[in-house]
Design a protein around this motif. Structure first.
Motif, PDB file in Angstrom:
ATOM      1  N   ALA A  33       0.823  -1.206   0.000  1.00 29.56           N
ATOM      2  CA  ALA A  33       0.000   0.000   0.000  1.00 29.56           C
ATOM      3  C   ALA A  33       0.860   1.261   0.000  1.00 29.56           C
ATOM      4  N   GLY A  34       1.829   1.322   0.886  1.00 33.31           N
ATOM      5  CA  GLY A  34       2.669   2.514   0.987  1.00 33.31           C
ATOM      6  C   GLY A  34       3.460   2.781  -0.274  1.00 33.31           C
ATOM      7  N   GLY A  35       4.007   1.723  -0.872  1.00 28.04           N
ATOM      8  CA  GLY A  35       4.764   1.888  -2.111  1.00 28.04           C
ATOM      9  C   GLY A  35       3.890   2.362  -3.252  1.00 28.04           C
ATOM     10  N   ASN A  36       2.720   1.762  -3.394  1.00 31.42           N
ATOM     11  CA  ASN A  36       1.807   2.180  -4.457  1.00 31.42           C
ATOM     12  C   ASN A  36       1.308   3.602  -4.242  1.00 31.42           C
ATOM     13  N   ASN A  37       1.088   3.972  -2.990  1.00 34.07           N
ATOM     14  CA  ASN A  37       0.590   5.328  -2.724  1.00 34.07           C
ATOM     15  C   ASN A  37       1.584   6.401  -3.156  1.00 34.07           C
ATOM     16  N   ILE A  38       2.881   6.094  -3.103  1.00 34.73           N
ATOM     17  CA  ILE A  38       3.877   7.055  -3.602  1.00 34.73           C
ATOM     18  C   ILE A  38       3.609   7.341  -5.082  1.00 34.73           C
ATOM     19  N   GLY A  39       3.414   6.271  -5.852  1.00 36.97           N
ATOM     20  CA  GLY A  39       3.142   6.438  -7.272  1.00 36.97           C
ATOM     21  C   GLY A  39       1.799   7.076  -7.540  1.00 36.97           C
ATOM     22  N   ILE A  40       0.784   6.698  -6.754  1.00 34.73           N
ATOM     23  CA  ILE A  40      -0.560   7.250  -6.947  1.00 34.73           C
ATOM     24  C   ILE A  40      -0.559   8.757  -6.705  1.00 34.73           C
ATOM     25  N   ARG A  41       0.064   9.195  -5.623  1.00 34.20           N
ATOM     26  CA  ARG A  41       0.109  10.636  -5.319  1.00 34.20           C
ATOM     27  C   ARG A  41       0.806  11.405  -6.438  1.00 34.20           C
ATOM     28  N   HIS A  42       1.889  10.845  -6.945  1.00 40.56           N
ATOM     29  CA  HIS A  42       2.614  11.511  -8.023  1.00 40.56           C
ATOM     30  C   HIS A  42       1.750  11.596  -9.278  1.00 40.56           C
ATOM     31  N   ALA A  43       1.067  10.504  -9.603  1.00 45.63           N
ATOM     32  CA  ALA A  43       0.222  10.478 -10.806  1.00 45.63           C
ATOM     33  C   ALA A  43      -0.936  11.464 -10.689  1.00 45.63           C
ATOM     34  N   LEU A  44      -1.537  11.551  -9.509  1.00 45.20           N
ATOM     35  CA  LEU A  44      -2.630  12.498  -9.301  1.00 45.20           C
ATOM     36  C   LEU A  44      -2.130  13.939  -9.447  1.00 45.20           C
ATOM     37  N   ALA A  45      -0.976  14.219  -8.889  1.00 44.75           N
ATOM     38  CA  ALA A  45      -0.406  15.562  -8.992  1.00 44.75           C
ATOM     39  C   ALA A  45      -0.066  15.913 -10.432  1.00 44.75           C
ATOM     40  N   GLU A 144      -2.371   2.319   4.319  1.00 44.58           N
ATOM     41  CA  GLU A 144      -0.982   1.981   4.626  1.00 44.58           C
ATOM     42  C   GLU A 144      -0.824   1.252   5.949  1.00 44.58           C
ATOM     43  N   GLY A 145      -1.921   1.008   6.634  1.00 43.62           N
ATOM     44  CA  GLY A 145      -1.859   0.148   7.811  1.00 43.62           C
ATOM     45  C   GLY A 145      -1.603  -1.299   7.428  1.00 43.62           C
ATOM     46  N   PHE A 146      -1.902  -1.653   6.183  1.00 42.84           N
ATOM     47  CA  PHE A 146      -1.575  -2.985   5.661  1.00 42.84           C
ATOM     48  C   PHE A 146      -0.161  -2.951   5.110  1.00 42.84           C
ATOM     49  N   PHE A 147       0.625  -3.976   5.437  1.00 42.86           N
ATOM     50  CA  PHE A 147       1.967  -4.062   4.858  1.00 42.86           C
ATOM     51  C   PHE A 147       1.961  -4.970   3.632  1.00 42.86           C
ATOM     52  N   LEU A 148       1.287  -6.106   3.756  1.00 42.26           N
ATOM     53  CA  LEU A 148       1.243  -7.059   2.643  1.00 42.26           C
ATOM     54  C   LEU A 148      -0.019  -7.912   2.773  1.00 42.26           C
ATOM     55  N   TYR A 149      -0.760  -8.016   1.683  1.00 36.28           N
ATOM     56  CA  TYR A 149      -2.009  -8.787   1.551  1.00 36.28           C
ATOM     57  C   TYR A 149      -3.222  -8.048   2.126  1.00 36.28           C
ATOM     58  N   TRP A 150      -4.331  -8.262   1.454  1.00 33.84           N
ATOM     59  CA  TRP A 150      -5.656  -7.755   1.804  1.00 33.84           C
ATOM     60  C   TRP A 150      -5.855  -6.264   1.539  1.00 33.84           C
ATOM     61  N   GLU A 151      -4.795  -5.516   1.209  1.00 30.49           N
ATOM     62  CA  GLU A 151      -4.985  -4.081   1.002  1.00 30.49           C
ATOM     63  C   GLU A 151      -5.820  -3.789  -0.246  1.00 30.49           C
ATOM     64  N   ASN A 185       7.262 -18.654   1.064  1.00 29.33           N
ATOM     65  CA  ASN A 185       7.560 -19.109   2.419  1.00 29.33           C
ATOM     66  C   ASN A 185       6.285 -19.077   3.269  1.00 29.33           C
ATOM     67  N   ASP A 186       5.809 -20.247   3.706  1.00 28.98           N
ATOM     68  CA  ASP A 186       4.551 -20.327   4.458  1.00 28.98           C
ATOM     69  C   ASP A 186       4.599 -19.546   5.768  1.00 28.98           C
ATOM     70  N   LEU A 187       5.762 -19.480   6.390  1.00 25.56           N
ATOM     71  CA  LEU A 187       5.863 -18.768   7.661  1.00 25.56           C
ATOM     72  C   LEU A 187       5.660 -17.265   7.461  1.00 25.56           C
ATOM     73  N   ILE A 188       6.239 -16.734   6.387  1.00 29.24           N
ATOM     74  CA  ILE A 188       6.052 -15.312   6.083  1.00 29.24           C
ATOM     75  C   ILE A 188       4.615 -15.054   5.660  1.00 29.24           C
ATOM     76  N   LEU A 189       4.076 -15.943   4.829  1.00 29.17           N
ATOM     77  CA  LEU A 189       2.688 -15.798   4.377  1.00 29.17           C
ATOM     78  C   LEU A 189       1.726 -15.793   5.559  1.00 29.17           C
ATOM     79  N   ASP A 190       1.910 -16.739   6.483  1.00 30.05           N
ATOM     80  CA  ASP A 190       1.031 -16.834   7.647  1.00 30.05           C
ATOM     81  C   ASP A 190       1.058 -15.553   8.480  1.00 30.05           C
ATOM     82  N   ARG A 191       2.240 -15.023   8.662  1.00 29.95           N
ATOM     83  CA  ARG A 191       2.387 -13.827   9.499  1.00 29.95           C
ATOM     84  C   ARG A 191       1.649 -12.635   8.888  1.00 29.95           C
ATOM     85  N   HIS A 192       1.886 -12.372   7.601  1.00 24.75           N
ATOM     86  CA  HIS A 192       1.271 -11.212   6.955  1.00 24.75           C
ATOM     87  C   HIS A 192      -0.228 -11.399   6.750  1.00 24.75           C
ATOM     88  N   HIS A 193      -0.632 -12.618   6.374  1.00 24.28           N
ATOM     89  CA  HIS A 193      -2.058 -12.874   6.183  1.00 24.28           C
ATOM     90  C   HIS A 193      -2.829 -12.703   7.496  1.00 24.28           C
TER      91      HIS A 193
END
Length: 253
Positions: A33-45, A144-151, A185-193
């Motif tokens: 979310a945070g990475g995409n928002n950088i691009g979105i803000r620039h595109a809107l501007a 941007e409260g989401f780091f990875l998945y579900w955003e 990696n299932d351990l990383i997936l489990d944590r973020h999900h």
């Protein structure tokens, strides 16, 4: 293009290979979310009417974007449109047909691989998604409260609550290297999900106090029954990550 806190020589290689490409840099990894928002803000501007969110582990067909735009402009009520993703290592096999339906009582959603009408979808797959400027100005940016998945799911649910339609573009074809961010990696997936699942239930579940207990209980139960104790630890880590997330907000600027 946004470089989201790369720690290798990606920036140097991109600038060498494509010096004409505008490259926006983040010094740290802000998540999807945070990475995409950088691009979105620039595109809107810059005055863009539509913003194409496209993962860096994809290979879009030459007409993928034009097919998305054609679908988007067919109805002014469409706020977001998604491509059809195919496995990069098996280009004839559908990985995601635009999006999915979600169960907000237990935090479960499975991306469909079969064609559906636009009305069927609760959410779209953010791997390749075109979003209208007017929809962003109405509903806000990615959370941007989401780091990875579900955003992407949270964003689409927010759009639909605002009265926007979401849609699939069957002629927009994109090859996708699945789970490139986590290496499968299932351990990383489990944590973020887990962390992101708890957040979306708090924001959008019809039972925001009951649903998180059902969600976490089912995740622990499945792993305990399979004697996957290390994955139980990852679920617990995800719960802790959720507690450290940004405050909940239904409108993101």
């Amino acid at each position: 293009m946004v470089d989201n806190g790369s720690t290798d020589d990606s920036i140097t290689r991109i600038r060498s290979a494509r010096p004409e490409t505008l490259l926006l840099e983040s010094k740290i990894n802000l998540g999807f979310a945070g990475g995409n928002n950088i691009g979105i803000r620039h595109a809107l501007a810059d005055g863009a009417d539509y913003i194409w969110l496209l993962n860096n582990d994809t290979m879009p067909a030459p007409d993928a974007l034009s097919a998305l735009v054609a679908k988007a402009v067919s109805d002014r009520r469409i706020g977001a449109v998604a491509s059809i993703c195919y496995y990069a290592d098996s280009p004839s096999t559908v990985q995601a047909w635009a999006g999915s339906r979600v169960n907000l009582w237990i935090g479960y959603g499975r991306i469909t691989t079969a064609p559906h009408s636009d009305e069927w979808f609760h959410t779209l797959n953010g791997t390749s998604m075109l979003v209208a400027r007017s929809a962003i100005e109405d509903a806000g940016l990615l959370d941007e409260g989401f780091f990875l998945y579900w955003e992407d799911t949270e964003f689409c649910l927010r759009l639909r609550k605002k009265g926007w339609r979401i849609a699939a573009a069957p002629d927009s074809r994109v090859l996708h290297k699945v789970n490139a961010s986590t290496g499968g990696n299932d351990l990383i997936l489990d944590r973020h999900h887990t962390a992101s699942g708890l957040r979306i239930l708090q924001l959008h579940s019809p039972a925001p106090y009951l649903a998180p207990f059902l969600f976490v209980g089912m995740r622990f139960a499945r792993r305990l029954l399979r004697f996957q104790f290390s994955r139980c630890k990852s679920v617990w880590s995800g719960i802790q990550d959720y507690r450290r997330m940004l405050p909940l907000s239904r409108r993101i600027r």
